[in-house]
Design an enzyme around this catalytic site. Structure first.
Site, PDB file in Angstrom:
ATOM      1  N   GLY A 497      39.511  42.315  96.795  1.00 40.48           N
ATOM      2  CA  GLY A 497      40.248  41.063  96.698  1.00 40.48           C
ATOM      3  C   GLY A 497      41.460  41.245  95.818  1.00 40.48           C
ATOM      4  N   PHE A 501      45.927  36.957  89.502  1.00 39.47           N
ATOM      5  CA  PHE A 501      45.481  37.653  88.294  1.00 39.47           C
ATOM      6  C   PHE A 501      45.573  39.157  88.464  1.00 39.47           C
ATOM      7  CE2 PHE A 501      42.223  39.665  85.707  1.00 39.47           C
ATOM      8  CZ  PHE A 501      42.401  39.069  84.473  1.00 39.47           C
ATOM      9  N   ASP A 614      37.830  24.253  88.937  1.00 39.82           N
ATOM     10  CA  ASP A 614      38.328  24.866  90.173  1.00 39.82           C
ATOM     11  C   ASP A 614      37.178  25.144  91.126  1.00 39.82           C
ATOM     12  OD1 ASP A 614      40.329  25.673  91.844  1.00 39.82           O
ATOM     13  OD2 ASP A 614      40.570  27.661  90.972  1.00 39.82           O
TER      14      ASP A 614
END
Ligand code: NAG
Ligand code: NAG
Ligand code: NAG
Ligand code: NAG
Ligand code: NAG
Ligand code: NAG
Length: 829
Positions: A497, A501, A614
């Site tokens: 992924g 970030f 989130d």
């Protein structure tokens, strides 16, 4: 909380700061009037003659000529009446006192004198070894501007005439001055191309050449009007459809401080004028305003900085709009008000890096967002800057030469004459572009947010950083060497992924534990607050339904988080958009129950409680047994203290899941998570994204759409086709009611996570119940169905499910009969 303090401070300081703000004074400030013995004023600044006897600028005369125009055109500035002409490779060297971003400008104004026709000059120019002008030929007055980071104490500019002995190069004036700190930073710029959102993290290593600098909706601004002596030109000529745009201006000075912009980022006048949608000229309610800026040929990337300042919205927080660059979404549902602490007329800006589409244009559009209410549809733009990433284009064209040198040190007045005895060693910096892995949208590790953008992310970085203390959480520290080993030196084939970030790698620790290694982008501090939050939160709590932190690493300016590996990845990819087999209704319910349990523990398990902020289907991960765990605490906040009811904070989170109340009031409570969880419940049932812009309007937002069907009592119409025939009507009914309650407009009307958990347990019970038992249940007592229609069963305070029951070991599942007995007790009341 820090944001609130900042907001308060900025409000307090606002009136005093703005009127008295001092204009910018660069530490390095060289203004050279080339080929002239005299100093000349130009744009209110003094350009020092480079051949004045007295000048602090000194140089070798060899190979260069001071040329002066005896018949200058009337009204032409006097610095353009002289030029320095070079017959062979020559350089100017400047002593640099302040490391960091600098601006370099060359003024060219060709004329003919003493048999030199400067219009026929043909030459290249190098700045610190990078070619910025190649076979350059000027026929008209032109100023070329470059922005670059200088990390040594010298700036070298080489002029190289083309065409051997007969060639010549020239320049009329040179400006070299330091830009404000943070003028260009490495984080917060979004890369725009077909791959979607990635961050471009290395702008400051680029030389930027200004191609367009546009004062949208306003007049031309000259260096008089700009603290960095820039020129801004009007936008009208670049509008694709002039009638789509309507100018607006204000006489009020912008409220700097709130949006992260400053006068140096763009002057008042840029933020005091704009173009907005001209809805008078058309019956259409939804259209874009589009500008096309020619950028020349070649597949070169451009840096685009867009400036916004909303002084046209009548109601604060009512403006949502979309920004597109080259047809790609650059910023969806931009809500300036949430970025500028709800202070109107606050300037903000956003940086983008745009891949070339070979069209020869950069196309910028602004248009209405789906989130706008019909009466408030609008879109605005105040300013645009487009700059070429020069050294991506000319990385091979570097220059290493020994030549005569001109040394300048204006302020110090000390003449340092470096002659060609010094070989000028240029750092050969090979900037191979690393192939970016495609953004793995299937993996939800990213601390996704409303895209941070530039001015905004800079502020949050400055204010939201809290250190865990010098010793950190020692037990969790993992040596960098172990991480290299675990990930096979960050082997790209192990990437599972990526995002804002950084990257997530699959890895295996020495003890054979499978882990997910989340590596913050090296050198970028973008994710620092999230990194710290994640460590703080996860080191405090352990729970079967929360993804656990195995360790972290802060060595060598790395920010690395190591988690338990979740074999089956995010819930989302088991719902739609991938090739996994569909989950059964029971599996889905168990996943919902597990994540509700994790979330309930998060809210109640520590003294203050933690709000996740989130919650979405990409942040619920599944292990090899499909056990759900809540992940990604990067945005989480400690809950309100006892005497407060909410935490005020800048809105963060993901669209489609955002609590509308939080959005409106900026007040965060654990009920915001409940809202988001309600969206997840519908996502699980309907197997579609929370927001799907490709669908018909009424279907775009899942929460709205599903609520409509739920209220009509026809929820079964929109469920995942794979579930048709699987769900018992009672189970579906209860499930729909639970989700509906979660999505209540006001937080107070929403159940707690404890209630939600309890209700989902009930949904599972209803699904599992033996047919006869169900019949019996129904037949027995009519009233028993009543509380179910009433939605969340009232009267069971969440505290009745004791947090201890959910402590980390997971050995605390409430068993079926307990649930049932609680249900019965309640229904009996
Ligand atoms: C020469 O330098 C002196 C002292 O710095 C200054 O006063 C004078 O104006 C300068 N003359 C010229 C022609 O620049
Ligand atoms: C600029 O940075 C370089 C490398 O970090 C350092 O060697 C140099 O001394 C710095 N110069 C100044 C003026 O700070
Ligand atoms: C400039 O010089 C280069 C190299 O000598 C040549 O290829 C190019 O055509 C010249 N350009 C002009 C405008 O004279
Ligand atoms: C820009 O500066 C000039 C000179 O000071 C001034 O006359 C002009 O009005 C200014 N333009 C704007 C838009 O403020
Ligand atoms: C605005 O432009 C974008 C990108 O070209 C496009 O996808 C979108 O549909 C346009 N919106 C409207 C309302 O025309
Ligand atoms: C940024 O670019 C410079 C120069 O090309 C390079 O040395 C550096 O490693 C790059 N940084 C990142 C984070 O890619």
């Amino acid at each position: 909380m820090e944001t609130r303090i900042l907001c308060f401070l900025s409000l307090l300081l606002l009136p005093s700061l703005v009127p008295f703000s001092v204009s910018f004074t660069p530490l390095d400030n060289y203004l050279i009037n080339c080929g002239s013995p005299t100093d000349q004023k130009f744009d209110n600044r003094l350009f020092l003659g480079d051949s004045s006897k007295n000048s602090s600028v000194s140089f070798s005369k060899e190979g260069s000529i001071s040329l002066s125009n005896q018949n200058p055109p009337p009204n032409s500035p006097s610095i353009y009446h002289t030029a320095r002409v070079f017959r062979k490779d020559s350089s100017y060297n400047f002593n640099i006192k302040k490391n960091g971003t600098h601006m370099v400008r060359f003024h060219f104004s060709p004329f003919t004198a003493q048999d030199f026709a400067l219009t026929s000059a043909n030459f290249s120019v190098y700045v610190n070894g990078f070619m910025v002008l190649n076979d350059f030929n000027v026929r008209d007055n032109i100023v070329k501007e470059y922005i670059l980071k200088i990390d040594k104490d010298k700036l070298e500019i080489i002029f190289e005439p083309a065409g051997g002995k007969s060639g010549l190069a020239f320049v009329n004036a040179i400006e070299v001055f330091s830009a404000p700190r943070d003028f260009i930073v490495d984080y917060g710029a979004k890369l725009i191309n077909a791959n979607g959102a990635e961050e471009y993290d290395n702008i400051s290593s680029q030389i930027l050449e200004t191609i367009h600098r546009i004062n949208v909706g306003g007049p031309k601004l000259t260096p008089f009007n700009d603290t960095l002596w820039r020129t801004w030109i009007p936008d009208e000529d670049y509008l694709v459809l002039k009638s789509a745009a309507k100018r607006a201006s204000t006489t009020h000075v912008p409220n700097y401080q709130n949006g992260g912009a400053s006068r140096e980022i763009a002057p008042d006048n840029v933020y005091m004028t704009l173009q907005q949608m001209n809805r008078d000229s058309t019956l259409a309610t939804k259209f874009n305003i589009t500008w096309k800026f020619p950028v020349g040929s070649g597949t070169v990337r451009h840096f685009v900085r867009l400036h916004f300042c909303d002084f046209v919205s009548t109601a604060l927080g009512s403006l949502y709009f979309n920004v597109y660059i080259n047809g790609y979404s650059a910023y969806r549902d931009l809500d300036l008000s949430s970025i500028t602490f709800h202070v109107p007329a606050s300037p903000a800006y956003f940086d983008f890096v745009v891949d070339s589409d070979n069209s020869g244009f950069v196309q910028i559009s602004v248009g209405p967002s789906e989130l706008s209410s019909p009466a408030r549809i609008n879109a605005i733009l105040n300013g645009a800057e487009i700059m070429k990433l020069v050294n991506e284009q000319t990385k091979s064209a570097q220059k290493e030469k020994t030549i005569w040198v001109l040394v300048g040190s204006v302020a110090g007045g000390i003449i340092v004459l470096c002659l060609s005895t010094l070989a000028i060693l240029l750092a050969l910096r090979c900037r191979k572009k690393k192939p970016k892995p495609r953004p793995a949208e299937s993996v939800g590790w990213t601390p996704l947010r409303v895209y941070g953008g530039s001015s905004h992310s800079r502020m949050s970085e400055a204010t939201a950083y809290t250190s865990p203390g010098p010793n950190g959480y020692l037990g969790l520290k993992v040596p960098f060497a172990d991480i290299l080993l675990a990930t096979n030196n960050f082997d790209r084939s192990l990437i599972v992924g990526s995002g804002g970030f950084g990257m997530v790698f699959k890895g295996v620790l020495k003890d054979n534990t499978k882990v997910a290694v989340k590596r913050g982008m090296p050198g970028s501090r973008q994710g620092l607050p999230e990194f710290q939050t994640e460590i703080t939160v996860l080191s405090k709590i352990r729970h079967r339904h929360l993804v656990s932190l195995v360790g972290y690493c802060e060595e060598q300016s790395e920010m690395i988080l190591v988690y338990e590996y979740m074999e089956k990845g995010p819930l989302k990819s088991h719902l739609y958009g991938s090739k996994f087999p569909p989950l059964s209704w029971k599996q889905r319910l168990e996943i919902c129950i597990g994540s509700a349990r994790g979330l309930h523990y998060l809210h109640t398990g520590s003294a203050q409680g933690i709000i996740h902020r989130d919650i979405k289907s990409t942040n619920i991960l599944l292990d090899q047994n499909y056990v759900a765990k809540v992940a990604d605490f990067g945005l989480s906040r400690s809950g309100p203290c006892l005497n407060e009811t909410h935490v005020s904070t800048g809105v963060k989170g993901s669209f489609g899941y955002l609590d509308p109340e939080y959005f409106r009031r900026q007040q965060l409570t654990d009920k915001s998570d409940v809202y988001s969880f309600g969206v997840v419940l519908f996502e699980v049932l309907c197997a579609r994204p929370a927001v799907d812009p490709l669908l018909a309007r009424e279907q775009v937002n899942l929460a709205e759409w599903a609520l409509q069907w739920q209220r009509k009592g026809m929820l079964e119409q929109i469920i995942d086709p794979h579930l048709v025939g699987q769900i018992k009507p009672d189970s579906l009914k209860k499930y729909g009611e639970t989700a509906e309650k979660c999505l209540a407009e006001y937080g107070v009307d929403r159940p707690t996570m404890g209630d939600v958990l309890w209700n989902l347990e009930h949904v599972l019970q209803l699904q599992e119940a033996e047919p006869h038992r169900k019949r019996q249940e129904r037949g027995n007592d009519d009233s028993s169905s009543q509380p179910r229609t009433a939605g969340i069963i009232p009267g069971v305070p969440s505290s009745s499910i004791r947090p201890e029951a959910y402590d980390g070991n997971g050995g605390s599942e409430i068993n079926t009969s307990q649930v049932f007995s609680q249900l019965m007790t309640n229904e009996g009341r």
